[in-house]
Design an enzyme around this catalytic site. Structure first.
Site, PDB file in Angstrom:
ATOM      1  N   TYR A 130       0.851  -1.203   0.000  1.00 13.26           N
ATOM      2  CA  TYR A 130       0.000   0.000   0.000  1.00 13.26           C
ATOM      3  C   TYR A 130       0.883   1.247   0.000  1.00 13.26           C
ATOM      4  O   TYR A 130       0.724   2.149  -0.830  1.00 13.26           O
ATOM      5  CB  TYR A 130      -0.919  -0.010   1.230  1.00 13.26           C
ATOM      6  CG  TYR A 130      -1.621   1.304   1.451  1.00 13.26           C
ATOM      7  CD1 TYR A 130      -2.631   1.726   0.595  1.00 13.26           C
ATOM      8  CD2 TYR A 130      -1.260   2.147   2.516  1.00 13.26           C
ATOM      9  CE1 TYR A 130      -3.272   2.940   0.783  1.00 13.26           C
ATOM     10  CE2 TYR A 130      -1.901   3.365   2.714  1.00 13.26           C
ATOM     11  CZ  TYR A 130      -2.903   3.751   1.845  1.00 13.26           C
ATOM     12  OH  TYR A 130      -3.533   4.957   2.027  1.00 13.26           O
TER      13      TYR A 130
HETATM   14  O1  UGB Z   1      -2.189   6.955   7.731  1.00  7.97           O
HETATM   15  C1  UGB Z   1      -2.309   6.262   6.734  1.00  7.97           C
HETATM   16  O2  UGB Z   1      -1.790   6.553   5.697  1.00  7.97           O
HETATM   17  C2  UGB Z   1      -3.071   4.980   6.794  1.00  7.97           C
HETATM   18  O3  UGB Z   1      -3.957   5.053   7.928  1.00  7.97           O
HETATM   19  C3  UGB Z   1      -4.688   3.882   8.159  1.00  7.97           C
HETATM   20  O4  UGB Z   1      -3.809   2.799   8.416  1.00  7.97           O
HETATM   21  P1  UGB Z   1      -3.446   2.448   9.913  1.00  7.97           P
HETATM   22  O5  UGB Z   1      -2.740   3.569  10.573  1.00  7.97           O
HETATM   23  O6  UGB Z   1      -2.782   1.127   9.880  1.00  7.97           O
HETATM   24  O7  UGB Z   1      -4.905   2.397  10.588  1.00  7.97           O
HETATM   25  P2  UGB Z   1      -5.724   1.189  11.235  1.00  7.97           P
HETATM   26  O8  UGB Z   1      -5.843   0.074  10.286  1.00  7.97           O
HETATM   27  O9  UGB Z   1      -6.953   1.770  11.790  1.00  7.97           O
HETATM   28  O10 UGB Z   1      -4.762   0.736  12.439  1.00  7.97           O
HETATM   29  C4  UGB Z   1      -4.477   1.649  13.496  1.00  7.97           C
HETATM   30  C5  UGB Z   1      -3.618   0.946  14.523  1.00  7.97           C
HETATM   31  O11 UGB Z   1      -4.331  -0.141  15.098  1.00  7.97           O
HETATM   32  C6  UGB Z   1      -3.559  -1.326  15.012  1.00  7.97           C
HETATM   33  N1  UGB Z   1      -4.478  -2.468  14.841  1.00  7.97           N
HETATM   34  C7  UGB Z   1      -5.202  -2.583  13.705  1.00  7.97           C
HETATM   35  C8  UGB Z   1      -6.081  -3.626  13.552  1.00  7.97           C
HETATM   36  C9  UGB Z   1      -6.206  -4.569  14.585  1.00  7.97           C
HETATM   37  O12 UGB Z   1      -6.985  -5.536  14.510  1.00  7.97           O
HETATM   38  N2  UGB Z   1      -5.455  -4.422  15.701  1.00  7.97           N
HETATM   39  C10 UGB Z   1      -4.594  -3.382  15.870  1.00  7.97           C
HETATM   40  O13 UGB Z   1      -3.918  -3.285  16.904  1.00  7.97           O
HETATM   41  C11 UGB Z   1      -2.633  -1.132  13.840  1.00  7.97           C
HETATM   42  O14 UGB Z   1      -1.495  -1.935  14.001  1.00  7.97           O
HETATM   43  C12 UGB Z   1      -2.342   0.358  13.931  1.00  7.97           C
HETATM   44  O15 UGB Z   1      -1.297   0.558  14.840  1.00  7.97           O
HETATM   45  C13 UGB Z   1      -5.544   3.567   6.952  1.00  7.97           C
HETATM   46  O16 UGB Z   1      -6.228   2.341   7.158  1.00  7.97           O
HETATM   47  C14 UGB Z   1      -4.721   3.482   5.688  1.00  7.97           C
HETATM   48  O17 UGB Z   1      -5.586   3.333   4.600  1.00  7.97           O
HETATM   49  C15 UGB Z   1      -3.839   4.695   5.522  1.00  7.97           C
HETATM   50  O18 UGB Z   1      -4.605   5.784   5.116  1.00  7.97           O
END
Ligand code: UGB
Length: 428
Positions: free
Chosen positions: A240
């Site tokens: 991504y």
């Molecule tokens: O800023 C971005 O550019 C991206 O932001 C977002 O990605 P992320 O920051 O990864 O958000 P998100 O999935 O909500 O996980 C948040 C936290 O929860 C943790 N997480 C997640 C899932 C889970 O089951 N458990 C968990 O601990 C996980 O490890 C993480 O630490 C957008 O989805 C992406 O499209 C993109 O725009």
């Protein structure tokens, strides 16, 4: 000549066909006619089979119906600028039925700008939520075309009907971890779709200015905090992130060669009402309400993961500030006439919060305890933390986020409960 005809002439390969006829005539008069007939039949069967497979693949993406006088009228009405104080803009918003797209479309329309949306309503997450956003936008006079940004004919048609001044490009395959399951969808939307859109924009007359969604994930394994636009972004941790980084390079090329004005926005984990069900804050809420366990990832040495969670209203202000200050594209007839702006901004909250803290805020707002299942972060593309330096966006258009996570999640929970109710059973 209309953009659509210029890009797709009605009689392609006319000269080639005449040459082919003469060659065919000679072939049939030769002694090896039988052999050639056999070859011809094999070729015919092969082309039929490959045409079938093209139709199958194509129909997956381009099933939408569009065109006709009534459709053009709807597009024109929706693009109409109704602002008297300043010139206003007419904006093509891609991904308009998405989370950020729907909010930005509404904000633009409310201040009198013209907005036309395009969205392919794919099933990455529950399309009924996208349809609900669409009907909310319809109620405000915003027309959303159902179609894919890879459909060059559709995009060219839209530019024939309306001389868009700006494109707010938010259509993308989002999600960091899903890239391991379906890598092709990231190439389709974030690379091929982006190039297709830029090709149309570069040929449009006048060329629009483009603002588009990059991502905080481009910082990848960068350890310098807070993340500044000038920091290294050559170590993506997920496909991504790699496709978003590629988007930054691709847009630079179109700015350089064709004079398109380009602004890339690195969004930092955007959340809020009408959000994306695949994101942690959303799926945690659903599971907590349904009494199901949630999985919390933990970093190396048992360090909590942290994100610079940014509330949707702050992001909308950043998008509109970027559109208002984007400057003009300089090309005509597909040719650059002078240098055009090329900018990249962080849009974050400047205040990272750990995932366990996110969960405890949700527990407070939902008045329920989460069943927590804490595991070490799998090697799935996640980064340990994000933290935005926003001074560039502040100085260019006064970007100043005002919503902390506590307040933003309260608004999200209120929306969630009004939309799904307490058990959220309608959510798949
Ligand atoms: O800023 C971005 O550019 C991206 O932001 C977002 O990605 P992320 O920051 O990864 O958000 P998100 O999935 O909500 O996980 C948040 C936290 O929860 C943790 N997480 C997640 C899932 C889970 O089951 N458990 C968990 O601990 C996980 O490890 C993480 O630490 C957008 O989805 C992406 O499209 C993109 O725009």
């Amino acid at each position: 000549m209309p953009l659509e005809e210029e890009l797709f002439p009605s009689t392609p390969g006319k000269i080639k066909n005449q040459t082919m006829n003469r060659q065919l005539h000679r072939c049939f008069s030769s002694t090896s006619t039988l052999f050639l007939w056999a070859l011809f039949l094999i070729a015919l069967t092969a082309s039929y089979l490959s045409f079938q497979s093209f139709v199958d693949t194509g129909s997956k993406y381009f099933t939408a119906s569009w065109g006709g006088l009534q459709w053009e009228k709807q597009v024109r009405n929706s693009a109409q600028i109704r602002r008297s104080s300043s010139p206003g803009m007419s904006v093509l918003v891609t991904g308009a039925a998405g989370f950020v797209g729907s909010h930005v479309s509404l904000a633009l329309k409310k201040r009198g700008d013209g907005v036309v949306g395009i969205d392919n309503f794919n099933s990455y997450y529950d399309p009924s939520l996208k349809k609900a956003r669409k009907s909310m936008l319809n109620d405000h006079g915003i027309f959303i075309v159902e179609g894919d940004i890879n459909d060059a004919k559709l995009l060219a048609k839209l530019f024939d009907v309306v001389a868009f001044t700006h494109v707010m490009h938010l259509a993308a395959q989002a999600g960091v971890r899903y890239a391991m399951e379906n890598p092709g969808s990231y190439v389709h939307s974030n690379i091929a779709g982006l190039v297709n859109l830029l090709e149309i924009c570069k040929s449009a007359n006048p060329q629009p200015s483009i603002v588009w969604a990059s991502s905080s994930s481009v910082y990848g394994l960068n350890e310098k905090v807070p993340f500044s636009e000038s920091d290294r972004t050559d170590q993506p941790a997920s496909l991504y992130a790699a496709t978003k980084k590629a988007g930054e390079e691709i847009t630079h090329t179109y700015n350089h060669i064709y004079g398109l004005s380009i602004t890339g926005l690195r969004f930092f984990t955007v959340y809020g009402p009408w959000g994306r069900p695949d994101m942690a804050y959303f799926s945690f809420t659903r599971n907590i309400l349904q009494g199901k366990p949630i999985t919390i990832y933990r970093g190396k040495n048992r360090v909590d993961l942290a994100r610079d969670f940014t509330y949707i209203d702050d992001i909308v202000k950043g998008c509109i500030g970027s559109l208002d200050t984007s400057g003009r594209s300089t090309g005509t007839g597909g040719k650059k006439r002078g240098p055009a702006p090329y900018r990249i901004f962080n849009l974050g909250n400047t205040s990272p919060v750990t995932v366990p803290t996110l969960v405890s805020i949700l527990e407070r707002h939902l008045r329920r305890k989460a069943k927590k299942h804490v595991i070490d972060m799998p090697g799935n593309g996640d980064v340990p933390f994000t933290h935005a330096n926003i001074s560039y966006a502040s100085s260019e258009f006064g970007y100043r986020p005002t919503t902390d996570l506590q307040t933003g999640l309260k608004k999200f929970v209120r929306w969630y409960l009004s939309y799904y109710g307490y058990n959220g059973k309608s959510l798949t």
